[in-house]
Design a protein around this motif. Sequence first.
Motif, mmCIF file in Angstrom:
data_model
loop_
_atom_site.group_PDB
_atom_site.id
_atom_site.type_symbol
_atom_site.label_atom_id
_atom_site.label_comp_id
_atom_site.label_asym_id
_atom_site.label_seq_id
_atom_site.Cartn_x
_atom_site.Cartn_y
_atom_site.Cartn_z
ATOM 1 N N ILE A 73 -12.507 18.341 11.230
ATOM 2 C CA ILE A 73 -12.062 19.696 10.907
ATOM 3 C C ILE A 73 -12.393 20.615 12.073
ATOM 4 C CG2 ILE A 73 -12.327 21.682 9.373
ATOM 5 C CD1 ILE A 73 -13.024 19.851 7.135
ATOM 6 N N LEU A 74 -13.578 20.419 12.641
ATOM 7 C CA LEU A 74 -14.063 21.326 13.682
ATOM 8 C C LEU A 74 -13.515 21.004 15.068
ATOM 9 C CD1 LEU A 74 -17.816 21.417 12.603
ATOM 10 C CD2 LEU A 74 -16.022 23.041 12.014
ATOM 11 N N ALA A 75 -12.933 19.819 15.229
ATOM 12 C CA ALA A 75 -12.532 19.367 16.561
ATOM 13 C C ALA A 75 -11.510 20.268 17.235
ATOM 14 C CB ALA A 75 -11.973 17.945 16.478
ATOM 15 N N VAL A 76 -10.684 20.960 16.455
ATOM 16 C CA VAL A 76 -9.625 21.784 17.030
ATOM 17 C C VAL A 76 -10.083 23.226 17.221
ATOM 18 C CG1 VAL A 76 -7.160 22.362 16.807
ATOM 19 C CG2 VAL A 76 -8.030 20.285 15.786
ATOM 20 N N ASP A 77 -11.345 23.504 16.866
ATOM 21 C CA ASP A 77 -11.877 24.860 17.025
ATOM 22 C C ASP A 77 -12.016 25.166 18.511
ATOM 23 O OD1 ASP A 77 -13.027 27.313 16.569
ATOM 24 O OD2 ASP A 77 -15.041 26.506 16.297
ATOM 25 N N SER A 78 -11.081 25.939 19.063
ATOM 26 C CA SER A 78 -11.070 26.240 20.492
ATOM 27 C C SER A 78 -10.674 27.690 20.706
ATOM 28 C CB SER A 78 -10.074 25.324 21.213
ATOM 29 O OG SER A 78 -8.756 25.701 20.880
ATOM 30 N N PRO A 79 -10.920 28.214 21.909
ATOM 31 C CA PRO A 79 -10.604 29.620 22.169
ATOM 32 C C PRO A 79 -9.134 29.886 22.453
ATOM 33 C CG PRO A 79 -11.582 28.619 24.109
ATOM 34 C CD PRO A 79 -11.625 27.573 23.019
ATOM 35 N N GLU A 80 -8.295 28.847 22.515
ATOM 36 C CA GLU A 80 -6.899 29.025 22.906
ATOM 37 C C GLU A 80 -5.968 29.061 21.696
ATOM 38 O OE1 GLU A 80 -6.009 25.956 25.644
ATOM 39 O OE2 GLU A 80 -7.524 26.564 27.101
ATOM 40 N N GLY A 81 -4.850 29.822 21.831
ATOM 41 C CA GLY A 81 -3.856 29.891 20.776
ATOM 42 C C GLY A 81 -4.158 30.976 19.762
ATOM 43 N N ASN A 82 -3.133 31.318 18.932
ATOM 44 C CA ASN A 82 -3.374 32.322 17.902
ATOM 45 C C ASN A 82 -4.019 31.674 16.678
ATOM 46 O OD1 ASN A 82 -1.323 31.200 16.193
ATOM 47 N ND2 ASN A 82 0.225 32.287 17.387
ATOM 48 N N LEU A 83 -4.456 32.507 15.741
ATOM 49 C CA LEU A 83 -5.214 32.010 14.596
ATOM 50 C C LEU A 83 -4.404 31.027 13.757
ATOM 51 C CD1 LEU A 83 -7.840 32.127 13.017
ATOM 52 C CD2 LEU A 83 -6.931 34.093 11.758
ATOM 53 N N ASP A 84 -3.131 31.342 13.507
ATOM 54 C CA ASP A 84 -2.298 30.453 12.691
ATOM 55 C C ASP A 84 -2.178 29.062 13.309
ATOM 56 O OD1 ASP A 84 -1.939 32.479 10.923
ATOM 57 O OD2 ASP A 84 0.249 32.514 11.018
ATOM 58 N N ALA A 139 -15.230 33.978 15.308
ATOM 59 C CA ALA A 139 -14.785 35.139 16.086
ATOM 60 C C ALA A 139 -13.324 35.471 15.789
ATOM 61 C CB ALA A 139 -14.974 34.865 17.574
ATOM 62 N N ASP A 140 -12.486 34.437 15.677
ATOM 63 C CA ASP A 140 -11.065 34.656 15.400
ATOM 64 C C ASP A 140 -10.857 35.278 14.019
ATOM 65 O OD1 ASP A 140 -10.218 33.706 17.829
ATOM 66 O OD2 ASP A 140 -9.946 31.649 17.126
ATOM 67 N N LEU A 141 -11.609 34.790 13.035
ATOM 68 C CA LEU A 141 -11.487 35.348 11.688
ATOM 69 C C LEU A 141 -11.934 36.809 11.664
ATOM 70 C CD1 LEU A 141 -12.748 32.434 9.397
ATOM 71 C CD2 LEU A 141 -10.427 33.350 9.531
ATOM 72 N N LYS A 142 -13.024 37.089 12.354
ATOM 73 C CA LYS A 142 -13.531 38.464 12.407
ATOM 74 C C LYS A 142 -12.495 39.392 13.027
ATOM 75 C CE LYS A 142 -17.337 41.290 14.173
ATOM 76 N NZ LYS A 142 -18.575 41.316 14.991
ATOM 77 N N GLU A 143 -11.878 38.942 14.117
ATOM 78 C CA GLU A 143 -10.860 39.752 14.790
ATOM 79 C C GLU A 143 -9.651 39.970 13.887
ATOM 80 O OE1 GLU A 143 -8.005 39.633 18.794
ATOM 81 O OE2 GLU A 143 -9.525 38.076 18.459
ATOM 82 N N GLY A 144 -9.226 38.902 13.199
ATOM 83 C CA GLY A 144 -8.082 39.012 12.302
ATOM 84 C C GLY A 144 -8.343 39.953 11.143
ATOM 85 N N ILE A 145 -9.562 39.906 10.618
ATOM 86 C CA ILE A 145 -9.941 40.787 9.506
ATOM 87 C C ILE A 145 -9.962 42.241 9.969
ATOM 88 C CG2 ILE A 145 -11.841 41.428 7.964
ATOM 89 C CD1 ILE A 145 -12.551 38.379 7.909
ATOM 90 N N GLU A 146 -10.544 42.478 11.144
ATOM 91 C CA GLU A 146 -10.632 43.846 11.678
ATOM 92 C C GLU A 146 -9.259 44.433 11.959
ATOM 93 O OE1 GLU A 146 -13.143 43.344 15.062
ATOM 94 O OE2 GLU A 146 -15.019 43.447 13.903
#
Length: 208
Positions: A73-84, A139-146
């Motif tokens: 599940i965590l393997a694709v957690d990367s800084p690239e690409g949009n949240l979706d 970080a991505d979830l936080k940004e999306g929520i904000e």
Amino acid sequence: MEEEKSEVRNMETRIFEAAEELFLNQGYAKTSTGQIAKLAGCNQALVHYYYRTKDNLFDLVFESKVRLVVNNILAVDSPEGNLDSKIAGMVGAHFDYLKQNPKIIPFIFNELSTNYERLQSLIAKLQQYPQSLLTHLKADLKEGIEKGLVREISEIDLLLSIASLNVTPFLIMPFFQKALNLSDKELDIALEKRKAEIIETVLSRLRK
């Protein structure tokens, strides 16, 4: 000297792989160290020498399988690409791993349901997972929520949703395949359709 060390590692690996195959196919209770030794091509004394007891060996196999499921599940957690795209990648990679290793989920659930102490031990070990693995997702979830793009949700809740949705098909599909007399090809088509539906479900639940 190096050759001797290599032989030791090779035998240790063979024993582990033999135990892994037997535990996955028939569970803890029906597997003996004698069967493990026979499949590994050694005697029982070597099994006990490297791993002490059947319990120790089983715990190593069991924990390795659970970690593989979580890591995928965590393997694709990367800084690239949009949240979706990241979340779709996480869901898809995890689903594909389970599809390629269909015995893992029944194995894990069966052993957890028959050994409460093992469940408690597993939870304690998983709590030690480095939080840095979730850094980008958090970080991505936080940004999306904000930005008002996604609803309020923690990374843990999201991962639990992904895991529960992905795991369920591999618990029930074997029964459906037999009951409906589905061919392997038909089952594969059904699973791919289910994967697409799960990705859409996870993404739709995130949106406000």
